[in-house]
Design a protein around this motif. Structure first.
Motif, mmCIF file in Angstrom:
data_model
loop_
_atom_site.group_PDB
_atom_site.id
_atom_site.type_symbol
_atom_site.label_atom_id
_atom_site.label_comp_id
_atom_site.label_asym_id
_atom_site.label_seq_id
_atom_site.Cartn_x
_atom_site.Cartn_y
_atom_site.Cartn_z
ATOM 1 N N LEU A 1 35.055 14.755 -58.230
ATOM 2 C CA LEU A 1 36.034 13.699 -57.977
ATOM 3 C C LEU A 1 35.423 12.664 -57.043
ATOM 4 O O LEU A 1 34.682 13.012 -56.122
ATOM 5 C CB LEU A 1 37.300 14.264 -57.337
ATOM 6 C CG LEU A 1 38.277 15.041 -58.224
ATOM 7 C CD1 LEU A 1 39.435 15.574 -57.398
ATOM 8 C CD2 LEU A 1 38.810 14.158 -59.347
ATOM 9 N N GLN A 2 35.750 11.400 -57.273
ATOM 10 C CA GLN A 2 35.204 10.336 -56.428
ATOM 11 C C GLN A 2 36.180 9.192 -56.272
ATOM 12 O O GLN A 2 36.836 8.766 -57.222
ATOM 13 C CB GLN A 2 33.882 9.812 -57.009
ATOM 14 C CG GLN A 2 33.242 8.715 -56.163
ATOM 15 C CD GLN A 2 31.818 8.406 -56.569
ATOM 16 O OE1 GLN A 2 31.314 8.942 -57.545
ATOM 17 N NE2 GLN A 2 31.158 7.538 -55.828
ATOM 18 N N GLN A 3 36.236 8.687 -55.045
ATOM 19 C CA GLN A 3 36.961 7.461 -54.722
ATOM 20 C C GLN A 3 36.001 6.551 -53.978
ATOM 21 O O GLN A 3 35.514 6.890 -52.902
ATOM 22 C CB GLN A 3 38.165 7.771 -53.837
ATOM 23 C CG GLN A 3 38.957 6.563 -53.375
ATOM 24 C CD GLN A 3 39.644 5.833 -54.509
ATOM 25 O OE1 GLN A 3 39.153 4.803 -54.969
ATOM 26 N NE2 GLN A 3 40.752 6.352 -54.980
ATOM 27 N N GLY B 1 40.600 3.647 -43.577
ATOM 28 C CA GLY B 1 39.964 3.524 -44.884
ATOM 29 C C GLY B 1 38.653 4.286 -45.017
ATOM 30 O O GLY B 1 37.810 4.266 -44.119
ATOM 31 N N THR B 2 38.472 4.932 -46.154
ATOM 32 C CA THR B 2 37.268 5.725 -46.397
ATOM 33 C C THR B 2 37.059 5.940 -47.887
ATOM 34 O O THR B 2 37.998 5.870 -48.674
ATOM 35 C CB THR B 2 37.376 7.095 -45.697
ATOM 36 O OG1 THR B 2 36.178 7.852 -45.916
ATOM 37 C CG2 THR B 2 38.548 7.894 -46.231
ATOM 38 N N THR B 3 35.825 6.192 -48.248
ATOM 39 C CA THR B 3 35.516 6.648 -49.603
ATOM 40 C C THR B 3 35.497 8.178 -49.590
ATOM 41 O O THR B 3 35.616 8.801 -48.526
ATOM 42 C CB THR B 3 34.155 6.127 -50.075
ATOM 43 O OG1 THR B 3 33.113 6.712 -49.267
ATOM 44 C CG2 THR B 3 34.096 4.610 -49.966
ATOM 45 N N LEU B 4 35.298 8.773 -50.775
ATOM 46 C CA LEU B 4 35.280 10.236 -50.863
ATOM 47 C C LEU B 4 34.577 10.662 -52.149
ATOM 48 O O LEU B 4 34.814 10.082 -53.211
ATOM 49 C CB LEU B 4 36.716 10.779 -50.865
ATOM 50 C CG LEU B 4 36.887 12.294 -51.038
ATOM 51 C CD1 LEU B 4 36.306 13.052 -49.858
ATOM 52 C CD2 LEU B 4 38.361 12.644 -51.224
ATOM 53 N N ILE B 5 33.691 11.653 -52.045
ATOM 54 C CA ILE B 5 33.099 12.316 -53.207
ATOM 55 C C ILE B 5 33.134 13.814 -52.947
ATOM 56 O O ILE B 5 32.834 14.261 -51.838
ATOM 57 C CB ILE B 5 31.629 11.914 -53.467
ATOM 58 C CG1 ILE B 5 31.396 10.420 -53.253
ATOM 59 C CG2 ILE B 5 31.217 12.317 -54.871
ATOM 60 C CD1 ILE B 5 29.931 10.032 -53.408
ATOM 61 N N ALA B 6 33.501 14.594 -53.960
ATOM 62 C CA ALA B 6 33.570 16.045 -53.758
ATOM 63 C C ALA B 6 33.253 16.791 -55.045
ATOM 64 O O ALA B 6 33.440 16.272 -56.153
ATOM 65 C CB ALA B 6 34.950 16.446 -53.248
ATOM 66 N N CYS B 7 32.780 18.012 -54.859
ATOM 67 C CA CYS B 7 32.408 18.884 -55.973
ATOM 68 C C CYS B 7 33.023 20.263 -55.780
ATOM 69 O O CYS B 7 32.914 20.847 -54.694
ATOM 70 C CB CYS B 7 30.885 18.993 -56.056
ATOM 71 S SG CYS B 7 30.283 20.302 -57.153
#
Length: 263
Positions: free
Chosen positions: A176-178, A160-166
């Protein structure tokens, strides 16, 4: 501070963007001799008219004992997907470029992109499970998830992990973000905001995740038109960054101050 990224440019000349990422283990992890579950990366090349930054925060939970790999897989996956997307979105006559110019199409194209990202992340997770199968003692500290894991259920939760990207293109920025963490965008008029919609389910130690069954539906996004308002910097940071500063629930003044000083 654990991870952050930035991009900035004059007159939207993408090739002049300065891009960086930094991952630093937290003090609590140092004190407990724990591994760093976080991962960050960035992409830039002189011959590419786009830039990418991504950060992921693996869940610091004993039931998520391979989240350090989950965060790495998430960042690698979204960078690969953004590269493919950018190849088709840089031509002003392409379908994707035209779709970005039409706000009514944003949901469709970014939902498809989210499906690709989540699917490919799951593929990496399954491949890792095949390479390094679990044994029963791996689940000894999994708490309520132990029985699920023993029955080969919910194994993706282990990663499990979060994610943010540009993705910064010539005329558009795609975000985008989770899960939790924050994205600060600074404009040339001195203003700052966090354009990615917030998910109220992300409170305290609770967050949505790449491993959720509804991960695609809970992916949030924003598209910024650089022709309408010029962006000079974009920062991505984990909740470990924002939690280090005094913020009101809405305004995030401390986080803004930190990124402004860093810029």
């Amino acid at each position: 501070f654990r991870r952050l990224g930035i991009g900035g440019a004059k007159e939207n000349r993408v090739r002049e963007l300065f891009v960086f990422n930094k991952t630093v283990i937290g003090q609590k992890h140092i004190d407990s001799n724990s591994i760093c579950e976080d991962f960050s990366s960035s992409f830039s090349a002189e011959d590419c008219p786009f830039r990418i930054i991504a950060v992921a925060d693996g869940h610091g939970d004993s039931a998520c004992f391979r989240s350090n790999l989950g965060s790495k897989f998430a960042v690698e996956t979204i960078i690969d997907c953004f590269k493919e997307f950018a190849k088709d979105a840089t031509d002003v006559e392409s379908y994707l470029y035209c779709a970005l110019a039409n706000r009514d199409r944003h949901k469709s194209i970014l939902s498809q992109l989210s499906v690709a990202i989540i699917s490919k992340w799951y593929d990496k997770v399954q491949a890792d499970i095949c390479r390094s199968p679990f044994i029963e003692k791996d689940f000894s500290n999994a708490g309520d998830y132990k029985d699920f894991y023993s029955n080969n259920e919910k194994l993706t939760h282990i990663y499990g992990t979060t994610l943010i990207a540009c993705l910064w293109l010539k005329d558009y920025i795609i975000l985008l973000q989770q899960g939790d963490g924050r994205c600060d965008v600074f404009y040339d008029d001195g203003s700052v905001d966090q354009p990615i919609p917030w998910d109220e389910r992300c409170q305290g130690n609770i967050t949505t995740s790449m491993c959720d069954e509804n991960a695609v539906e809970s992916m949030r996004w924003a598209v910024l038109d650089l022709k309408e308002k010029n962006v000079i910097a974009c920062f991505l940071g984990s909740d470990g960054v924002e939690d280090s500063f005094r913020n009101s629930e809405v305004l995030q003044e401390g986080t803004h101050y930190f990124f402004r000083k860093l810029c």
